[in-house]
Design an enzyme around this catalytic site. Sequence first.
Site, PDB file in Angstrom:
ATOM      1  N   GLU A 112       0.807  -1.230   0.000  1.00  0.00           N
ATOM      2  CA  GLU A 112       0.000   0.000   0.000  1.00  0.00           C
ATOM      3  C   GLU A 112       0.839   1.279   0.000  1.00  0.00           C
ATOM      4  O   GLU A 112       0.780   2.076   0.951  1.00  0.00           O
ATOM      5  CB  GLU A 112      -0.950   0.006   1.198  1.00  0.00           C
ATOM      6  CG  GLU A 112      -1.932  -1.149   1.189  1.00  0.00           C
ATOM      7  CD  GLU A 112      -2.893  -1.116   2.392  1.00  0.00           C
ATOM      8  OE1 GLU A 112      -2.912  -0.125   3.135  1.00  0.00           O
ATOM      9  OE2 GLU A 112      -3.630  -2.102   2.571  1.00  0.00           O
ATOM     10  N   GLU A 126      -5.248  -8.602   0.974  1.00  0.00           N
ATOM     11  CA  GLU A 126      -5.887  -8.187   2.233  1.00  0.00           C
ATOM     12  C   GLU A 126      -7.350  -7.930   1.965  1.00  0.00           C
ATOM     13  O   GLU A 126      -7.714  -7.359   0.925  1.00  0.00           O
ATOM     14  CB  GLU A 126      -5.295  -6.882   2.789  1.00  0.00           C
ATOM     15  CG  GLU A 126      -3.965  -7.021   3.442  1.00  0.00           C
ATOM     16  CD  GLU A 126      -3.486  -5.710   4.071  1.00  0.00           C
ATOM     17  OE1 GLU A 126      -4.332  -4.876   4.466  1.00  0.00           O
ATOM     18  OE2 GLU A 126      -2.259  -5.548   4.145  1.00  0.00           O
TER      19      GLU A 126
HETATM   20  O1  IFM Z   1      -4.054  -3.076   9.294  1.00  0.00           O
HETATM   21  C1  IFM Z   1      -3.989  -2.538   8.013  1.00  0.00           C
HETATM   22  C2  IFM Z   1      -2.827  -3.116   7.237  1.00  0.00           C
HETATM   23  O2  IFM Z   1      -1.619  -2.936   7.897  1.00  0.00           O
HETATM   24  C3  IFM Z   1      -2.725  -2.446   5.892  1.00  0.00           C
HETATM   25  N1  IFM Z   1      -3.979  -2.510   5.203  1.00  0.00           N
HETATM   26  C4  IFM Z   1      -5.158  -2.100   5.900  1.00  0.00           C
HETATM   27  C5  IFM Z   1      -5.256  -2.815   7.234  1.00  0.00           C
HETATM   28  C6  IFM Z   1      -6.526  -2.378   7.987  1.00  0.00           C
HETATM   29  O3  IFM Z   1      -6.551  -0.998   8.149  1.00  0.00           O
END
Ligand code: IFM
Length: 484
Positions: free
Chosen positions: A175, A369
């Site tokens: 990200e 994710e």
């Molecule tokens: O916890 C975070 C992760 O580290 C990165 N992506 C989003 C998740 C939830 O906010």
Amino acid sequence: MNSLKHGGSDDARRFPEGFVWGVGTSSYQIEGAAATDGRAPSIWDTFAHTPGKVNRGDTGDIACNSYHRLDDDVQLLTELGVGAYRFSVSWPRVLPNGSGAVNVLGLDYYRRLIDRLCERDIKPVLTIYHWDLPQTLEDRGGWANRDAALALGELAAVLAEALGEQVAMWITINEPLQTVQQGYLNGSHAPGRRDPALAAAALHHILLGHGYALQALRSRLPDAAAGPSMDPQPFLALDQGSRAAAEALDAEYNRAYLDPVLRGSYPAALRADLMPPGELIQDGDLALISAPIDFFGLNYYRPHYLRRGDRFDLRVGESAIPGWRGTVRYMAPDLPRTVMGWPIVPAAMRDLLIRLHEETGGLPLYVTENGCAADDYLTPEGRVDDHERIAYIHGHLGAVLEAIAAGVNVAGYFHWSLMDNFEWAEGYRRRFGLHYVEFESGRRVRKRSAYFYRQVAISNELPPAPEPVLADAPLPAATGARSQ
Ligand code: IFM
């Protein structure tokens, strides 16, 4: 580019053979042991220890104490029935000075973790950079300094040489959007800057770091599977008047990251003050950044809705849209949301997968994710009945199946997260885990959603939407082997 099909398949609830089921975590969020065995501070140690930056002053000093509970956590993964575990390496644990001398003890922790995973037939999926930049690099300018990109390449080289063949998938960066937006524009994440000029430099350098990391992997592990994880944000215009804003935001939040990696150029529509200046972009940089990747990792949580005329809380550069003063991140009022306030819209993930399929020319896509925070609590009987999370997972896996039915090559899904952990500026109050963590003792408790996810992972199939279950219904038995 692969063409898309329309409509469902005969066996619409089954995932393709070999579909990878996993869960994810990241180093600073779970490891703790902040000053153990030679680990040096990262920007998140500094940020979390700065009063007022993290909810209730929480820090990752201890977190889930995974550094000391490695075997317990591998046991959780085994019982969960997943075939893959996505974790990240703490950069200052391995290279305490950011580059140069390697901390053997730090590296050993990851060696042990990977060995244990392989013994249990769980594929290690290693994220090289998940936000914990060594403070020593920050002291030299952080991501605004090109040296950070070169140092990330060095970290990748060290990891490739030490951990090499056992790693099933390498994720270069996680990200980059959040590093730029929250780290350098609004200051809500480490290193807490609010400076578009630094943000523009950070944007280029973190992508360059991806390029150097990829180069380091390719030269040492020619067969390694490598790619980035990104979190493109759907901006959905609810009226004609907000379309231009949606496009400008798409350029700023999405194209600024996708285009350099997938096309080798920054989007012309990017707001002017975020466009990396020509003098920062050296010959060959964009070729390095756009070197072929083996897969694309999508982190998806929610879309944003735009409607002209609502509260203005998200500014759009006037240079990007002449005459435009700003727009809103408008939350459609009648949608269910998670406790983060994020609207729950699985169809937006499906559409994003379809878009990425087209933009990547049909590369394998992994949902690296996806998950939700919920108001989880331990019942007096010691259970966590997180039905909202089960519904969330069910909805989003349905969206994955729809994308697959439309011809998208979705090769795996990693739920975020294995367990409750340090949720950055929110601290420990936001629980994203399939396992509940009692932070005082470190005890992990399997949530009801873990049983559900396990059932999906071992059967490779999405069951019908679960009926709301009475709070005292018995938990399903945790037995059975996975089908992969
Ligand atoms: O916890 C975070 C992760 O580290 C990165 N992506 C989003 C998740 C939830 O906010």
